[in-house]
Design an enzyme around this catalytic site. Structure first.
Site, PDB file in Angstrom:
ATOM      1  N   HIS A 144       3.807  -5.393   3.718  1.00 10.80           N
ATOM      2  CA  HIS A 144       3.604  -5.687   5.166  1.00 10.80           C
ATOM      3  C   HIS A 144       2.910  -6.835   4.838  1.00 10.80           C
ATOM      4  CE1 HIS A 144       4.317  -1.315   6.915  1.00 10.80           C
ATOM      5  NE2 HIS A 144       3.193  -1.173   5.842  1.00 10.80           N
TER       6      HIS A 144
ATOM      7  N   ASP B  36      -4.876 -10.816  -0.285  1.00  4.13           N
ATOM      8  CA  ASP B  36      -3.828 -11.430  -0.271  1.00  4.13           C
ATOM      9  C   ASP B  36      -2.418 -11.567  -1.340  1.00  4.13           C
ATOM     10  OD1 ASP B  36      -0.972 -12.743   1.504  1.00  4.13           O
ATOM     11  OD2 ASP B  36      -1.951 -14.772   0.331  1.00  4.13           O
ATOM     12  N   HIS B  37      -1.836 -10.868  -1.206  1.00  7.04           N
ATOM     13  CA  HIS B  37      -0.462 -10.566  -2.064  1.00  7.04           C
ATOM     14  C   HIS B  37      -1.126  -9.558  -3.141  1.00  7.04           C
ATOM     15  CE1 HIS B  37       1.623 -13.583  -0.601  1.00  7.04           C
ATOM     16  NE2 HIS B  37       2.703 -13.455  -0.979  1.00  7.04           N
TER      17      HIS B  37
ATOM     18  N   HIS C  68       4.599  -0.050  -0.516  1.00  7.30           N
ATOM     19  CA  HIS C  68       5.784  -0.892   0.198  1.00  7.30           C
ATOM     20  C   HIS C  68       4.806  -1.706   0.989  1.00  7.30           C
ATOM     21  CE1 HIS C  68       3.872   1.927   2.852  1.00  7.30           C
ATOM     22  NE2 HIS C  68       3.542   1.136   3.785  1.00  7.30           N
TER      23      HIS C  68
ATOM     24  N   HIS D  85       0.715  -1.488  -0.049  1.00  5.58           N
ATOM     25  CA  HIS D  85       0.012  -0.045  -0.442  1.00  5.58           C
ATOM     26  C   HIS D  85       0.808   1.276   0.284  1.00  5.58           C
ATOM     27  CE1 HIS D  85       0.118   1.066   4.759  1.00  5.58           C
ATOM     28  NE2 HIS D  85       1.018   0.518   4.301  1.00  5.58           N
TER      29      HIS D  85
ATOM     30  N   CYS E 183       5.811   6.038   3.847  1.00  9.76           N
ATOM     31  CA  CYS E 183       4.564   5.867   2.972  1.00  9.76           C
ATOM     32  C   CYS E 183       4.340   6.362   2.354  1.00  9.76           C
ATOM     33  CB  CYS E 183       3.447   6.342   4.642  1.00  9.76           C
ATOM     34  SG  CYS E 183       4.390   5.038   6.004  1.00  9.76           S
TER      35      CYS E 183
ATOM     36  N   GLU F  64      -0.659  -4.562  11.597  1.00 10.61           N
ATOM     37  CA  GLU F  64       0.077  -3.523  10.180  1.00 10.61           C
ATOM     38  C   GLU F  64       1.168  -4.003  10.489  1.00 10.61           C
ATOM     39  OE1 GLU F  64      -0.381  -0.160   8.141  1.00 10.61           O
ATOM     40  OE2 GLU F  64       1.643   0.285   9.514  1.00 10.61           O
TER      41      GLU F  64
HETATM   42 ZN   LIG Z   1       2.613   1.180   5.556  1.00  8.38          ZN
END
Ligand SMILES: [Zn+2]
Length: 136
Positions: free
Chosen positions: A41, A79-80, A39, A14, A33, A124
């Protein structure tokens, strides 16, 4: 009443960006961010349902059904994925931990047979999580 919690994990990318702001405002507010390449998580999701223990099964809810619902409604979609680019609800909402918790609640609400959704918790990272208990 008893509470039952099931965990699941998903990995997603995100970035934080408000289209109503200039690049400078976004950088100032969101820092690293705001990098538009995003990036990733490794998120942990905890879904808590509330209900009565069925005296026949000893369950509040069928655990397989709860797992399958979480898989189908959330994990298969998130996911992914790059949340900003690939998940519809984040076209209009910044995918912060808070907004992800709300979005997951909306995906699951009314879809867990035999129990009431009580809480959605999204980590997160191990030291940062958001809880959502619905509007009421
Ligand atoms: Zn983040």
């Amino acid at each position: 009443m008893i509470l039952l919690t099931r965990k699941a994990e998903f990995s997603a990318s995100h970035y934080y960006w408000n289209d109503a702001w200039t690049a400078v405002e976004n950088q100032r507010t969101f820092g690293k961010c705001a990098n538009r390449n995003g990036h990733g998580h490794n998120y942990t999701l905890e879904v808590t349902v509330a209900g009565e223990v069925n005296p026949v099964t000893g369950f509040v809810v069928d655990l397989k059904q709860l797992k399958d619902t979480m898989e189908r409604e959330v994990i298969a979609v998130y996911d992914h994925r790059h949340l900003n680019l690939e998940v519809p609800e984040f076209q209009s909402a910044i995918p912060t931990t808070e907004n992800i918790a709300v979005a997951i609640w909306r995906r699951l609400e009314g879809k867990v047979p035999g129990a009431r959704l009580h809480r959605v918790r999204v980590y997160e990272m191990p030291d940062l999580f958001a809880d959502y208990y619905g509007e009421n």
